[in-house]
Each structure stands twice: as structure tokens, then as C-alpha cells.
Design an enzyme around this catalytic site. Structure first.
Site, PDB file in Angstrom:
ATOM      1  N   LEU A 505     -14.439   0.054   3.869  1.00 36.85           N
ATOM      2  CA  LEU A 505     -13.646   1.279   4.002  1.00 36.85           C
ATOM      3  C   LEU A 505     -12.847   1.564   2.739  1.00 36.85           C
ATOM      4  CD1 LEU A 505     -12.236   0.883   7.618  1.00 36.85           C
ATOM      5  CD2 LEU A 505     -13.923   2.553   6.865  1.00 36.85           C
ATOM      6  N   GLY A 508      -7.892  -2.506  -1.586  1.00 39.17           N
ATOM      7  CA  GLY A 508      -6.475  -2.410  -1.901  1.00 39.17           C
ATOM      8  C   GLY A 508      -6.084  -3.512  -2.859  1.00 39.17           C
ATOM      9  N   ALA A 509      -4.793  -3.629  -3.062  1.00 36.97           N
ATOM     10  CA  ALA A 509      -4.285  -4.597  -4.019  1.00 36.97           C
ATOM     11  C   ALA A 509      -4.668  -6.024  -3.634  1.00 36.97           C
ATOM     12  CB  ALA A 509      -2.770  -4.468  -4.097  1.00 36.97           C
ATOM     13  N   VAL A 512     -10.272  -6.301   0.425  1.00 36.90           N
ATOM     14  CA  VAL A 512     -11.164  -5.229   0.849  1.00 36.90           C
ATOM     15  C   VAL A 512     -10.992  -4.983   2.351  1.00 36.90           C
ATOM     16  CG1 VAL A 512     -13.557  -4.438   0.809  1.00 36.90           C
ATOM     17  CG2 VAL A 512     -12.759  -6.087  -0.897  1.00 36.90           C
ATOM     18  N   VAL A 513     -11.135  -3.713   2.717  1.00 37.04           N
ATOM     19  CA  VAL A 513     -10.994  -3.357   4.133  1.00 37.04           C
ATOM     20  C   VAL A 513     -12.363  -2.960   4.685  1.00 37.04           C
ATOM     21  CG1 VAL A 513      -9.788  -1.883   5.782  1.00 37.04           C
ATOM     22  CG2 VAL A 513      -8.676  -2.518   3.641  1.00 37.04           C
ATOM     23  N   LYS A 531      -8.807  -6.089   7.257  1.00 42.29           N
ATOM     24  CA  LYS A 531      -8.457  -6.287   5.850  1.00 42.29           C
ATOM     25  C   LYS A 531      -8.632  -7.759   5.531  1.00 42.29           C
ATOM     26  CE  LYS A 531      -4.664  -5.619   2.678  1.00 42.29           C
ATOM     27  NZ  LYS A 531      -3.218  -5.455   2.636  1.00 42.29           N
ATOM     28  N   ASP A 625       5.302   0.008  -1.816  1.00 34.78           N
ATOM     29  CA  ASP A 625       4.096   0.564  -2.430  1.00 34.78           C
ATOM     30  C   ASP A 625       3.683   1.853  -1.722  1.00 34.78           C
ATOM     31  OD1 ASP A 625       2.074   0.814  -4.233  1.00 34.78           O
ATOM     32  OD2 ASP A 625       0.765  -0.686  -3.295  1.00 34.78           O
TER      33      ASP A 625
END
Ligand SMILES: *[C@@H]1O[C@H](CO)[C@@H](O)[C@H](O)[C@H]1NC(C)=O
Ligand SMILES: *[C@@H]1O[C@H](CO)[C@@H](O)[C@H](O)[C@H]1NC(C)=O
Ligand SMILES: *[C@@H]1O[C@H](CO)[C@@H](O)[C@H](O)[C@H]1NC(C)=O
Ligand SMILES: *[C@@H]1O[C@H](CO)[C@@H](O)[C@H](O)[C@H]1NC(C)=O
Ligand SMILES: *[C@@H]1O[C@H](CO)[C@@H](O)[C@H](O)[C@H]1NC(C)=O
Ligand SMILES: *[C@@H]1O[C@H](CO)[C@@H](O)[C@H](O)[C@H]1NC(C)=O
Ligand SMILES: *[C@@H]1O[C@H](CO)[C@@H](O)[C@H](O)[C@H]1NC(C)=O
Length: 793
Positions: A505, A508-509, A512-513, A531, A625
Site C-alpha cells: 500500500l 513509510g519511514a 512497508v505497509v 505495517k 510527523d
């Protein structure tokens, strides 16, 4: 199976030329006689053999003490003694001198006893014999044949020819076709002389609402004579009115009865004796009322059909109870039992609007006339829909072509499809996260099993089951729940749920999602976002725990909900509810450009979510963030703050903290670089940037490879525009925003307040929410960098 002709002739002779000698044997039932339920011949038969008295098996092993038509294959009971208490095999009916006629159950307890009148006893005459007559009457008599008791005086639901209903007499319908217990309707000749059909105040049998009146205040007797005429006799003896007046010419060869049936209709049935061998069946000669569906109107009580159901007359003139779309019958064995919503009811709790997605199913010509709570005139059909949809109390909207609109509340009563056109019913149903087909069938099965097994405890059990399912739904569906517990998943489970981490999907920092699906015990598939955190340092491991803790305790409509986590060997994963509409980043910067209103709504949502994190949840959470990639949109385009991957838990006694620089370029507050304490104001700063992007639909940082210098254009430009009073420039081509100048100006001012270099000058999130919603005035903001120019080294 065909019978040989000689045998048929013999039967014919038996029926029409009964031998007097054999008939005699059945005539008088002497004192001391008894019958036992379950014995092979447990009945006494009338001389013509047309009627029998004795035990009739209703369900396997359960018996009624009854009188029935003895020479037809159809089970047709005309009278019974113990309709509310079926007895088991071994029960006994006995004729004795001292007790008369008594029914005792298999344990020897007396269930019922014939109440003898004092006829004759004053003259010292006592019970001498009993007899079942060819009329279907069972009587107890003295030596001199004075009647001490007769079944014709205590009818259940049926009248036979020659039977009379006296003042105070009453027929009570069965509960259902196969359940002989007293039911929902009665036919009564009240002592005031009214002969009428009534709904009963079930489970008490007193009359509730009259729905069919034969004649007012003059009745003395209701007579059903052998010609098949049912009529009312007045006090002076004259015939007042014929209720059923179909005189039969072939009366000798016909069986007949008048019965108040379980559906509330009084019917006259006939049966050709000549067809009894082949099971010719009963046919309806007349009935009243003409349309039971429209005849019954109850101020209290459900009407003909149960609650939330509606009544429609079939082409057989019999009523049928139908559940509206989205509703399920309570007891599948009893269509009159009413209907329940087969979805979670609408909640009026405004904090969870995303769980309240409803739409309408349309029914023509159906109405629940007594369930209104509001009535509007001279409105359109669309207006009517909308006003019901927006009202959590509104279960059904009714629109009539005269431009009338009614809101209806639960439980719906007196429902009917009366065929009178011009009316439209909108049945409100849940369109997401309701019971699906499988769950629904499962509930049905459980209910069926329950209702098949036990008696009066059903209602309680039913309640428990419904509540049980309700809570089960709540528990399993984090969207619906107010439940803060977070589930622990095994690696194997998540591997399967995501189909081996197949569909990515986003990144991110921290990792992976992936998209996946989890299913509960009932097989409902709920989409999730998993996640998968990258190879972990010791530090990140701590972070993981902190995150599970903090997110697990948050619950707000503008936050993405954590469903669970996985902590197995080296694997660290977080399981979130899946957001179907992607990120705010995609929404803002991919065509078509979202409307001004939608954008402002999203901004308010984000602010509320932040406010919750900062001030409203038990432990303050600073996001650190905030950026468009971390704002997700749910089914209804509500903003949901996600990715608490950088969130830092603050203990309440330590509201300021120092941390290594974090966050994303372009959204990061200046204090990160100045060795200043990090507070919730860093999120306010990021929100200010985000708000500006939402207003302008432009990125704060243009291009990936731009140098730090000269990059943060949007903020500078916005302040310049504000100072020069040319904020129109910010929303060029956006006519909606341009026409909303006042709000636009307010938004820009809020932005500038939020992006002040001095954290102390920035408003709190509470203040931000208030300003966004127009609850407080927004003062003129100073230049954002006035503080840094004087303070930076
Ligand atoms: C039935 O018994 C009564 C009283 O004992 C008697 O008068 C009558 O004749 C009897 N009837 C028949 C058909 O035996
Ligand atoms: C009681 O006896 C009287 C006269 O003997 C008769 O008219 C009446 O119908 C009897 N009642 C019953 C219930 O048999
Ligand atoms: C039944 O009642 C109707 C109407 O009152 C009458 O015409 C008919 O003769 C009666 N039949 C018998 C058998 O009494
Ligand atoms: C009997 O009563 C009814 C209704 O009260 C009336 O219409 C009728 O004329 C009366 N008949 C006689 C013979 O009194
Ligand atoms: C009555 O309805 C049934 C189905 O509900 C249909 O099969 C039958 O043909 C209908 N009869 C008439 C006379 O319309
Ligand atoms: C209904 O509304 C229309 C316009 O909305 C108006 O012209 C009409 O007079 C109204 N009728 C009634 C009965 O109020
Ligand atoms: C018949 O219905 C009554 C009323 O609901 C109920 O109490 C009773 O248990 C039912 N009887 C049977 C045999 O199902």
C-alpha cells in the site's frame, strides 16, 4: 394406493348406512371409563363415527384432549381441553362419580376438569354417563339425561352446526396454525350485546381492539345452524343479522365448521363427505373481515402482523406477514412473530459518524400508519429521503404524492400493503459493516433451534442471542467498537492475511505497509493495513512497544485505529484498519481538485484528531510527523491521522522533552534545529503548513531535489499575500474559495499563527480547532520569522 372395489363399497355402506347395533356400543360412556394418551385406541367415537373424543397427538409424544372430525384424513380439531398445556403419553382422561371428567398428566397431576353445572343435583341426581354426539358435542349427563356439562358451552376456536355462542361466550384463535395455544384474536359476544372480533391483549386473553362488528348492543346469542347460516339473535328473540348467510343445499353430505383462525379471520369451511376418502379438503365458503390487513388498527399492540412487519392480502384472501428489506422474522415458524433489524441499529452518537452509513430500500404502497413521530407537508420526495436519512431516530420515511412526508419510529406497528397507490416507503438499512448473508443465516439457525426447543424462556433467550450478536459485532469490528484492547497476531496469521505480503500500500519511514484481510469466526472479511517494521535496532524495538501502547489507548474518529500487532522473534508489525480512500497527498494533488468545502472539512478533522492526541487522551501523544502522506481518508473522506511511528510518549509530569531531529523536511518546526524543548507545538507548526497546502492545493516543498534554500516558498508567499492583501492569489481559479473570502482570510490567518517560529506564539491545538470552526475571532498574526531574526545565532 387404490383400494379394491368391494372394499370401497363396504366403506360406503359403513358411512352412509351405519348399523344401529355397532353404533350403540359407542353411545354411552359409563362411569369408570378412561382413555390413556398413547394407547392404540385412545378415543371415544360418536354413533355416526363422524366425531371422536380423546387424545390427539399434536407433536410426537405430546397430546391434546380433543374432539376432532374422525372420518377425514385432515387433522381437524374442533375442541380441546388443554390447549396451553400439552400432555405426554401416559396421561389419562377419566369419568368418575366424585370428580366427573378429569384429565391428569403422566405424573398423575390434574390438568383440567369439566366444571359441572348444578343441573339436577338439587334433585339428588348425579352424573351418570357421558356421550360424544353426532353433532360433535361431548356431554356429561344425569340418569334423566339432564346435561351437567357439554363441550359446546366451552368452545375453543370452532363452532359446529347447532352450536350456540351465549352472552359472554368466546372463541380464541390458536397461536399459529400448528400451535393450539390461545392466540392473538377472539370472537366474543360481550355481555353488552356486541358480537365482534377483537384482538386479544396477548398473553392475557381480554379483548383489546375491536376490528369487526356484526351488530351493536342487541346480541343475545350467536347461532350456527345446520344450513350453514351464522346469525345473531336479539334479546327479544328476533334474528338481527346473518353474519354468514350461505345456505347450503347439500347439507346432508357436507361437514362444516366456523373457526376463528390464527390469522384473525373468522371462516366458514365446508367439506364434501363424498371426498373424504381422497382427502378432498376443506374449502372456504365465507369469511370476515374482508381484509384483515386493513381492518385491524391498534393504538397499542402490533396489529395483525408482529412489530416491524407488514401485512399483505394474498390472492387466496389470506394475510401474509412480510418483513421489510433488511429485517428478519423473529421466529421462522411463525410469520406473525414480527421482524428485527438484521443490521446494527443506527447510533445517534455523533462521535462515530463513519460507522453510520445508511441508505434506503424502497417499498411501494406500504405504510405503518400509527408509527409517525413527525409530519411535513408540501415537501419533495428527495427532501423526505434526506430528512429521514439525517435523523438517527427515523427508521422509515413515508412519502405520499400529495407531497406529505412522515418519519416513522421503531417498533413499527400496524404495517400493511393495502394496494392504495401513491405512497412510497423508504426503509433505512445499513450499507456497511452490517450482518452479512452468512452471519444472518447463522443467526437464523440459532434462533430456529432455540424456538424449536423451549417454551417461555424463548423471549429471554432471544434477547440474549440478539444482544450477544450485537456485542460480538462490536467486539470484532474495531470500527464499531469503543473497545481499546489491541489484539496480538502471530506472524503466520498476518502472513496469511496479507497473502504473503503481496499487495503493497505504501512505504513509510519505518517500513512497508501491506493490504490484507482478517476474518472472524463468522467468516466476515475485514480489510486491514499491516505495517511491517524494518529490521529493528534495539531502539526501534522500544519504539514499537511505545507505539502499541499509545495507539492502543487512542480512540477518535479522526485517528486510524490500531487493530493489533505482531511481536514474534524478529518480526514487529502493526495492524491498522484499512482506509479505502488513500492519502491526503493523493487526494490534494491528483485531479480532480477536491472542493473547498471538502478541503475545509478535512482540515477540521485533522485539527480535531490532533487536539485529541495532545489534550484529550490519557497520555499526551505528540505526532512529530504531520504531513499529507500521513493523513488517510476513510470511506466517507473523513481525515484520519495515521502513522504514529514517530510518536513519542510523554509522561504527564514531563511535558517537554529533547529528542533528536525528526519529521519530514518542509513540515518540521524550527525548534528541532535549535536544541529547544520539543512540545506539542511542533505538531501545530506542521499543521499550519498542511493547512496552507490544503487551502492552496499546492505543495509547500516543490520538487524532490530542491536545495533547502529557496524551497519553502509557499509559507513566505502566503505571508506576503496576506500583508499585501492579495490572498486571492493563493486560490487562483478556485471560485468556491474566492466566493468565500471571509473564511479564506480566516484560514490564512490561522496558518500564519501556526507557523510562527516562536513555539510560544503558536496557538494550542484547542485554540486552532476553535478558530477553524469560527468559535473565536482570529487576531492579526505577526510575521512568522520576527522571532527567529532576533533570536537566532
Ligand atoms: C345412556 O344412558 C342413559 C342413562 O343410563 C339411558 O337413559 C340411555 O338410554 C342410554 N342410551 C343408550 C343409547 O344406551
Ligand atoms: C339445565 O337443566 C335445564 C332444565 O332441566 C335445561 O333447560 C338446561 O339446558 C340445562 N343446562 C344445561 C347446561 O344442560
Ligand atoms: C338456518 O337459518 C336460516 C336463516 O335464519 C334459515 O333460513 C334456515 O331455515 C335455518 N336452517 C335450519 C336447519 O334451521
Ligand atoms: C327485536 O329487537 C330488534 C332490535 O332491538 C328490533 O329491531 C325488533 O323490532 C324487535 N322485534 C320484536 C319482535 O320486538
Ligand atoms: C396466486 O398466487 C400464487 C403464487 O403466490 C400463484 O401461483 C397463483 O397463480 C395466483 N392465483 C391467482 C388466481 O392469481
Ligand atoms: C407548496 O409550495 C409551493 C412552492 O414551494 C407553493 O407555491 C405552494 O403554494 C405550496 N402549497 C401549499 C399548499 O402550501
Ligand atoms: C405455542 O405458543 C405459545 C405462545 O407463544 C408458547 O408459549 C408455546 O410454547 C407454544 N407451544 C408449542 C408447542 O410450541
Amino acid at each position: 394406493m387404490a383400494l379394491p372395489l368391494p372394499y370401497l363399497i363396504f366403506i360406503f355402506i359403513c358411512i352412509f348406512l351405519p348399523f344401529p347395533t355397532t353404533a350403540q356400543a359407542y353411545n354411552n360412556i359409563t362411569l369408570g371409563s378412561f382413555l390413556k394418551a398413547g394407547d392404540s385406541s385412545s378415543s371415544w367415537v360418536s354413533p355416526s363415527k363422524d366425531f371422536a373424543f380423546g387424545f390427539k397427538e399434536i407433536e410426537p409424544g405430546s397430546f391434546l384432549l380433543a374432539i376432532w372430525f374422525n372420518q377425514i384424513p385432515e387433522k381437524t380439531i374442533t375442541w380441546c381441553a388443554n390447549r396451553d398445556h400439552l400432555v405426554l403419553s401416559g396421561s389419562k382422561v377419566e369419568l368418575t362419580t366424585d370428580k366427573g371428567l378429569t384429565l391428569t398428566n403422566s405424573d398423575g397431576l390434574e390438568i383440567w376438569r369439566a366444571k359441572l353445572v348444578s343441573n339436577g343435583s338439587s334433585r339428588g341426581e348425579r352424573l351418570s354417563y357421558a356421550a360424544i354426539l353426532d353433532t360433535g358435542n361431548f356431554m356429561l349427563a344425569t340418569q334423566a339425561s339432564a346435561i351437567l356439562w357439554q363441550s359446546f358451552d366451552e368452545p375453543t376456536d370452532t363452532l359446529l352446526p347447532t352450536q350456540v355462542l351465549n352472552l359472554g361466550g368466546k372463541l380464541i384463535a390458536r397461536f399459529t396454525e400448528k400451535n393450539y395455544s390461545g392466540g392473538r384474536f377472539s370472537f366474543t359476544l360481550l355481555r353488552d350485546g356486541n358480537a365482534a372480533l377483537y384482538t386479544t391483549h396477548f398473553p392475557l386473553y381480554n379483548s383489546l381492539n375491536e376490528y369487526y362488528l356484526s351488530y351493536k348492543e342487541v346480541g343475545h346469542q350467536v347461532v350456527f345452524n345446520q344450513s350453514g347460516v351464522l346469525y345473531l339473535v336479539a334479546r327479544n328473540g328476533s334474528i338481527v343479522t346473518d353474519m354468514f348467510s350461505n345456505e347450503l343445499s347439500e347439507k346432508q353430505v357436507i361437514y362444516q365448521r366456523v373457526i376463528l383462525e390464527f390469522d384473525g379471520v373468522l371462516r366458514h369451511y365446508v367439506y364434501k363427505k363424498s371426498s373424504s376418502l381422497t382427502g378432498g379438503g376443506w374449502s372456504i365458503k365465507s369469511f370476515a373481515p374482508d381484509n384483515i390487513c386493513t381492518a385491524v388498527i391498534q393504538k397499542t399492540g402490533s396489529g395483525v402482523c408482529g412489530y416491524n412487519s407488514y401485512c399483505k392480502l394474498g390472492n387466496d384472501s389470506k394475510p401474509h406477514c412480510i418483513c421489510p428489506p433488511g429485517y428478519t422474522v423473529l421466529d421462522p415458524e411463525d410469520e406473525m412473530s414480527g421482524c428485527f433489524q438484521s443490521f446494527l441499529p443506527q447510533s445517534c452518537d455523533k462521535t462515530t459518524p463513519e460507522n453510520n452509513r445508511f441508505d434506503f430500500k424502497v417499498l411501494k404502497d406500504v405504510d405503518w400508519p400509527l408509527s409517525d413521530y413527525e409530519h411535513f407537508q408540501n415537501v419533495s420526495i428527495d427532501w423526505c429521503r434526506e430528512v429521514c436519512l439525517a435523523d438517527c431516530f427515523c427508521a422509515v420515511g413515508i412519502f405520499r404524492e400529495s407531497r406529505d412526508c412522515w418519519k416513522k419510529k421503531l417498533p413499527l406497528t400496524n404495517g400493511k400493503d393495502d394496494g392504495s397507490v401513491g405512497r412510497t416507503a423508504f426503509i433505512k438499512v445499513r450499507i456497511s459493516s452490517g450482518f452479512n448473508e452468512r452471519q444472518y443465516n447463522r443467526i437464523k439457525k440459532v434462533l430456529t433451534a432455540l424456538l424449536a426447543t423451549s417454551g417461555s424462556a424463548n423471549i429471554v433467550l432471544l434477547g440474549i442471542v440478539v444482544i450477544g450478536f450485537y456485542f460480538f459485532e462490536h467486539r470484532k469490528n474495531p470500527k464499531v467498537s469503543g473497545n481499546y484492547s489491541v489484539r496480538s497476531f502471530s506472524y503466520k496469521e498476518l502472513n496469511e492475511a496479507t497473502n504473503r505480503f503481496n499487495e503493497e500500500l505504501g512505504r513509510g519511514a519505518f517500513g512497508v505497509v501491506y493490504k490484507g484481510f482478517i476474518s472472524d469466526q463468522l467468516g466476515t472479511q475485514t480489510p486491514i493495513a499491516v505495517k511491517k517494521l524494518d529490521a529493528l535496532s534495539q531502539n526501534a524495538d522500544k519504539e514499537f512497544k511505545a507505539e502499541v501502547n499509545s495507539i492502543g489507548h487512542t480512540h477518535h474518529k479522526n485517528l486510524v485505529k490500531l487493530v493489533g500487532f505482531c511481536e514474534e522473534e524478529e518480526h514487529r508489525m502493526l495492524v491498522y484498519e484499512y482506509m479505502s480512500n488513500g492519502t491526503l497527498s493523493d487526494f490534494l494533488y491528483q485531479p480532480p481538485k477536491p472542493t473547498w468545502e471538502k478541503r475545509l472539512r478535512i482540515a477540521q478533522g485533522i485539527a480535531r484528531g490532533l487536539f485529541y492526541l495532545h489534550e484529550d487522551c490519557s497520555t499526551q501523544v505528540i505526532h512529530c510527523d504531520i504531513k499529507p502522506q500521513n493523513i488517510l481518508l476513510d470511506d466517507d473522506h473523513n481525515a484520519r491521522i495515521s502513522d504514529f511511528g514517530l510518536a513519542k510518549l510523554l509522561r504527564l509530569d514531563q511535558t517537554q522533552t529533547n529528542t533528536a531531529p525528526r519529521g519530514t523536511r518542509g513540515y518540521v518546526a524550527p525548534e528541532w534545529f535549535k536544541n529547544m524543548p520539543i512540545t506539542a507545538k511542533v505538531d501545530v507548526y506542521s499543521f499550519g503548513i498542511l493547512l496552507l497546502e490544503i487551502i492552496c492545493c499546492q505543495r509547500n516543498v516543490q520538487g524532490e531535489n530542491n536545495e533547502e534554500e529557496g524551497v519553502i516558498l509557499l509559507t513566505d508567499w502566503a505571508f506576503d499575500c496576506y500583508q499585501m492583501e492579495t490572498i486571492d492569489e493563493l486560490v487562483k481559479d478556485d471560485t468556491e474559495a474566492l466566493n468565500d473570502k471571509k473564511r479564506l482570510e480566516r484560514m490564512v490567518k490561522i496558518c500564519i499563527w501556526c507557523i510562527q517560529d516562536d513555539p510560544c506564539l503558536r496557538p494550542t491545538t484547542r485554540r486552532v480547532v476553535e478558530m477553524l470552526e469560527g468559535l473565536v475571532q482570529v487576531p492579526e498574526p505577526p510575521c512568522p520569522t520576527s522571532y527567529s531574526t532576533s533570536e537566532t545565532t
